[in-house]
Design an enzyme around this catalytic site. Sequence first.
Site: not given
Ligand code: GLU
Length: 559
Positions: A370, A436, A458
């Site tokens: 991300t 998130s 995450g």
């Molecule tokens: N998939 C996560 C989300 O949309 C983000 C993953 C990350 O920050 O590495 O919350």
Amino acid sequence: MTQLPRIALALFLCIQAMPAQSMVSAAHPLATDAGVEMLTAGGSAIDAAIAIQAVLTLVEPQSSGIGGGAFLLHYGSQDDRLQAFDGRETAPKAVQSSHFLDASGQPLPFLDAVPGGRSVGVPGLLRMLETAHAEHGVLPWHRLFEPAIRLAENGFTVTPRLAEMLRLDLPLNAFEPMASYFFPDGEPINAGIQLKNPALAATLKQIATEGANAFYEGPIAQAIVETVQKHGGLLTLDDMAEYQAVERAPVCLVIARNNVCSMPLPSSGGMTVLQILALFEQAKAAFPEATATLQTHLFLEASRLAFADRNEYLGDADFVDVPVETLLSDDYLEQRAALISADQSLGIALPGLNSGQSAASASKLINHSTSHFSVMDSSGNAVSMTSSIEMPFGSRLMVGGFLLNNQLTDFRFDPAAADGRPHPNRIQPGKRPLSSMSPVIAVDSNGQPALIIGSPGGTRIIGYVAQRVAAILMQEQPLKTAVDAGSFINRNGKTELEEGTQAAEMADALKSLGHEIAVQPLTSGLHGIMRLSDGALRGAADPRREGVVGQTPAQSHQE
Ligand code: GLU
């Protein structure tokens, strides 16, 4: 000429002589450069964002890209309007509630579900960028892809972080063509080598000339669908063609006299960041003598309470009922804040409405993927955008030089709680998995955007962002100081303190208040911009990753 107009004229000339500043903070120097190139060419914040994202697809492929999704917050200076653009992936229409269950009805191990077609949602990024560009773009669409195409054709230098991610203890070379691109002789490529991506150059050229339709229909869509289906996924050409980006009203609360705004559902980020800030602000007022460590405790307790609600009630509100207004109402937040004690941790907090048991966060691995970037153009328009393919290198499926996301693993794998109640974040056809990601824009009491910030990480994103917004707006810390400070996180379980920082020094004091402590690396990737009251801009890039700040007039500027 009377006195007054002469002064006005002098002032006008002075303003004219001083070129307005614009700024970018992004996770890779080449991405920042691409943003600055667009701003220098007269582009808007949205133009810069698209150029940044196109380059990130190439140079930070582990984190985000056109095979994934994103959330974008836009502040328009002309009418002081804040908009939230939702480019989150959707589940294919053919998914069933057992999508992430094994033959015996048990949830699959998380890492088994990631690689391959099962985890791939319809990528939303390009449709979202096109939608935002139609409204706020100044430069022509094709111009925005020039830096990325140039770099994909001529090559870019592999950074230490990309090389390190390829050495993660994950099966990353299971599929072609990812294996031969990143592991040419069976070994991961090294930092410092030049890497070209002609396949991505060709894809981007098509998108540059034909628009996002070139991605959602025709040969690129066909290649995506074939790859996903070949690897066990359910994505169809119809899913691709029907994808829609959605413009939503941001969620906002007044915190420390600023209107703090972020992403609404299907990201839990906005609501949870706002709950934490509101609860912390009230707890701080209730314990005005609190020392720095005690304030950290209050923040962590606010975070427990917010995560208890997040984990129990939040999901895609286009599919399930979520009591958004109640959860952000003054009365409710007051009741919840009253649960915070200065003497003793709550332990695992319960959600605040009548349903629900304990809601400790499902603890996924530390996520290194991300990307967040922030942009402000010289007219004062701002973009705060967080973009993701979920895990590092997403589903590991590569098509047309880019990686496909594994965003569907952000759904709950077990569709119902132990008592049979369906979970709001269960998988359903066409639904968007709970995120998130928490891109924030805070507007000050003069109506000006004062802070643009966000982070990867995450579910820890929420804490990373809330901590900095609190430090900057409530404790008046400079942006860079707040970004660099050690992180402290609570997702309604143990308290995580960032190893090697001052945060870790609070371990004993927090333990004595009842916190279970883990001291560990916490790899945020905060990229922010602050606008001071005199209009000057300050930028900060997280030292834990590889990003930099760039600005026009050109000069690298970190506070
Ligand atoms: N998939 C996560 C989300 O949309 C983000 C993953 C990350 O920050 O590495 O919350």
